[in-house]
Design a protein around this motif. Structure first.
Motif, PDB file in Angstrom:
ATOM      1  N   GLU A   1      45.660  46.308  37.713  1.00  0.00           N
ATOM      2  CA  GLU A   1      45.376  47.528  36.939  1.00  0.00           C
ATOM      3  C   GLU A   1      44.996  48.668  37.891  1.00  0.00           C
ATOM      4  OE1 GLU A   1      44.787  48.540  33.614  1.00  0.00           O
ATOM      5  OE2 GLU A   1      45.683  46.754  32.696  1.00  0.00           O
TER       6      GLU A   1
ATOM      7  N   VAL B   1      49.451  36.277  36.870  1.00  0.00           N
ATOM      8  CA  VAL B   1      48.555  36.444  35.717  1.00  0.00           C
ATOM      9  C   VAL B   1      49.138  35.671  34.538  1.00  0.00           C
ATOM     10  CG1 VAL B   1      47.639  38.129  34.067  1.00  0.00           C
ATOM     11  CG2 VAL B   1      47.734  38.693  36.504  1.00  0.00           C
TER      12      VAL B   1
ATOM     13  N   ASP C   1      49.579  38.030  30.384  1.00  0.00           N
ATOM     14  CA  ASP C   1      50.025  39.353  30.831  1.00  0.00           C
ATOM     15  C   ASP C   1      49.691  40.415  29.775  1.00  0.00           C
ATOM     16  OD1 ASP C   1      51.635  41.638  31.309  1.00  0.00           O
ATOM     17  OD2 ASP C   1      53.076  40.449  32.440  1.00  0.00           O
ATOM     18  N   PRO C   2      48.831  41.404  30.123  1.00  0.00           N
ATOM     19  CA  PRO C   2      48.441  42.418  29.130  1.00  0.00           C
ATOM     20  C   PRO C   2      49.278  43.695  29.142  1.00  0.00           C
ATOM     21  CG  PRO C   2      47.043  42.614  31.052  1.00  0.00           C
ATOM     22  CD  PRO C   2      48.058  41.542  31.367  1.00  0.00           C
TER      23      PRO C   2
ATOM     24  N   TYR D   1      40.965  49.376  44.338  1.00  0.00           N
ATOM     25  CA  TYR D   1      41.626  48.073  44.452  1.00  0.00           C
ATOM     26  C   TYR D   1      41.402  47.452  45.833  1.00  0.00           C
ATOM     27  CZ  TYR D   1      45.392  49.790  47.474  1.00  0.00           C
ATOM     28  OH  TYR D   1      46.099  50.285  48.529  1.00  0.00           O
TER      29      TYR D   1
ATOM     30  N   SER E   1      40.397  34.457  40.253  1.00  0.00           N
ATOM     31  CA  SER E   1      40.204  34.415  38.795  1.00  0.00           C
ATOM     32  C   SER E   1      41.216  35.310  38.082  1.00  0.00           C
ATOM     33  CB  SER E   1      38.782  34.847  38.418  1.00  0.00           C
ATOM     34  OG  SER E   1      38.631  36.251  38.530  1.00  0.00           O
ATOM     35  N   GLU E   2      41.547  34.931  36.879  1.00  0.00           N
ATOM     36  CA  GLU E   2      42.474  35.701  36.035  1.00  0.00           C
ATOM     37  C   GLU E   2      41.956  37.126  35.835  1.00  0.00           C
ATOM     38  OE1 GLU E   2      45.693  35.684  32.818  1.00  0.00           O
ATOM     39  OE2 GLU E   2      45.359  34.606  34.678  1.00  0.00           O
ATOM     40  N   GLU E   3      40.654  37.254  35.552  1.00  0.00           N
ATOM     41  CA  GLU E   3      40.078  38.574  35.281  1.00  0.00           C
ATOM     42  C   GLU E   3      40.195  39.493  36.492  1.00  0.00           C
ATOM     43  OE1 GLU E   3      38.663  35.574  32.597  1.00  0.00           O
ATOM     44  OE2 GLU E   3      38.497  35.640  34.792  1.00  0.00           O
ATOM     45  N   LYS E   4      39.899  38.939  37.660  1.00  0.00           N
ATOM     46  CA  LYS E   4      39.965  39.755  38.877  1.00  0.00           C
ATOM     47  C   LYS E   4      41.402  40.140  39.225  1.00  0.00           C
ATOM     48  CE  LYS E   4      35.919  40.690  40.715  1.00  0.00           C
ATOM     49  NZ  LYS E   4      35.549  42.105  41.002  1.00  0.00           N
ATOM     50  N   ARG E   5      42.335  39.243  38.971  1.00  0.00           N
ATOM     51  CA  ARG E   5      43.740  39.562  39.257  1.00  0.00           C
ATOM     52  C   ARG E   5      44.230  40.690  38.343  1.00  0.00           C
ATOM     53  NH1 ARG E   5      46.660  33.647  40.271  1.00  0.00           N
ATOM     54  NH2 ARG E   5      45.488  33.140  42.169  1.00  0.00           N
ATOM     55  N   ILE E   6      43.834  40.638  37.091  1.00  0.00           N
ATOM     56  CA  ILE E   6      44.210  41.715  36.156  1.00  0.00           C
ATOM     57  C   ILE E   6      43.579  43.032  36.617  1.00  0.00           C
ATOM     58  CG2 ILE E   6      43.878  42.585  33.801  1.00  0.00           C
ATOM     59  CD1 ILE E   6      44.196  39.652  32.848  1.00  0.00           C
ATOM     60  N   GLU E   7      42.299  42.964  36.992  1.00  0.00           N
ATOM     61  CA  GLU E   7      41.594  44.164  37.471  1.00  0.00           C
ATOM     62  C   GLU E   7      42.289  44.735  38.711  1.00  0.00           C
ATOM     63  OE1 GLU E   7      37.244  45.326  39.412  1.00  0.00           O
ATOM     64  OE2 GLU E   7      37.452  43.425  38.325  1.00  0.00           O
TER      65      GLU E   7
END
Length: 243
Positions: free
Chosen positions: A191, A132, A135-136, A202, A182-188
């Motif tokens: 998470e 990612v 990183d959030p 997941y 995608s970045e969004e899906k990897r974060i999801e």
């Protein structure tokens, strides 16, 4: 030689809902700290073994039905161990070292890092925090998770088979399928796996071809000590195992 061994493994494991993916020990050792290295030459042939959703009906339930009086520990672990021991017998002229996902060294480190093995063998993509860009999570501990291109998160890594006498210098490394790109899906994904793993969302981060049956979901969601009852096993077996 690698191809012949692979074909024998697939013909033996496929009907049980198990998959075997070839790797060289060197691929595994190259991405890990020395403390986690496997003690074999880099060109040594190994196979990582995965269980797919069909393993529950194809291997576990028949095993429990046949061996119910001999089951004295986790039924899935004992089922996989039983079948891999039988597979080992198909190679009487070869030494085959088997490491299971639940086994620990005296140092308490796992005998092998299952998700790393699956990734370097091209079996499943191991998504980690480093995948990612933005990183959030700050100082939170974030664990990685493997996603299979066909089964998503509906599978498990069960064992590593090593053939110390077989060297495969020309084996080509297949890249794992990057199915969560995608970045969004990897974060999801990370998470959901780290903070909501109990609900299993997941596992469906991609569209899957096959997932666990409702019966199988219930089994794995049940505390280990109570799973014997779901399989129709006796309290006597349960007492032997958990006391």
């Amino acid at each position: 030689m690698e191809r012949r061994v692979a074909e024998q493994l697939r013909s033996a494991l496929g009907p049980l809902g198990l998959e075997a993916h070839a790797l060289k020990v060197g691929w595994y050792n190259a991405v890990l700290q020395p403390a986690f290295h496997l003690p074999y030459p880099d060109d040594t042939l190994a196979f990582v073994v995965l269980s797919t959703p069909s393993m529950f009906d194809k291997a576990l339930k028949p095993f429990v039905s046949k061996e119910r009086l001999k089951i004295i520990r986790d039924p899935v672990d004992q089922c996989v161990s039983h079948h891999l021991s039988r597979v080992k017998e198909k190679f009487p002229d070869q030494r085959v070292d088997i490491m299971f996902d639940y086994e620990l060294l005296p140092s308490r480190k796992p005998k092998f890092l299952a998700q790393t093995a699956a990734h370097v063998a091209g079996a499943a993509y191991y998504y980690q925090r480093k995948d990612v860009k933005l990183d959030p999570w700050g100082k939170k501990k974030i664990f990685g998770v493997c996603i299979h291109p066909k089964y998503g998160g509906w599978f498990a890594i069960r064992a590593l088979l090593v053939f110390p006498a077989i060297q495969v210098p020309f084996l080509e490394q297949p890249p794992p399928v990057d199915c969560v790109s995608s970045e969004e899906k990897r974060i999801e994904l990370l998470e959901q796996f780290n903070f909501h793993w109990q609900d299993g969302r997941y596992r469906d981060i991609i569209e899957v071809k096959e997932r666990y049956s409702e019966e199988q979901k219930t089994y794995f969601a049940t505390p280990p000590a109570e799973r014997f009852r779901l399989l129709g096993l006796s309290q006597e077996a349960q007492r032997i195992t958990f006391h």
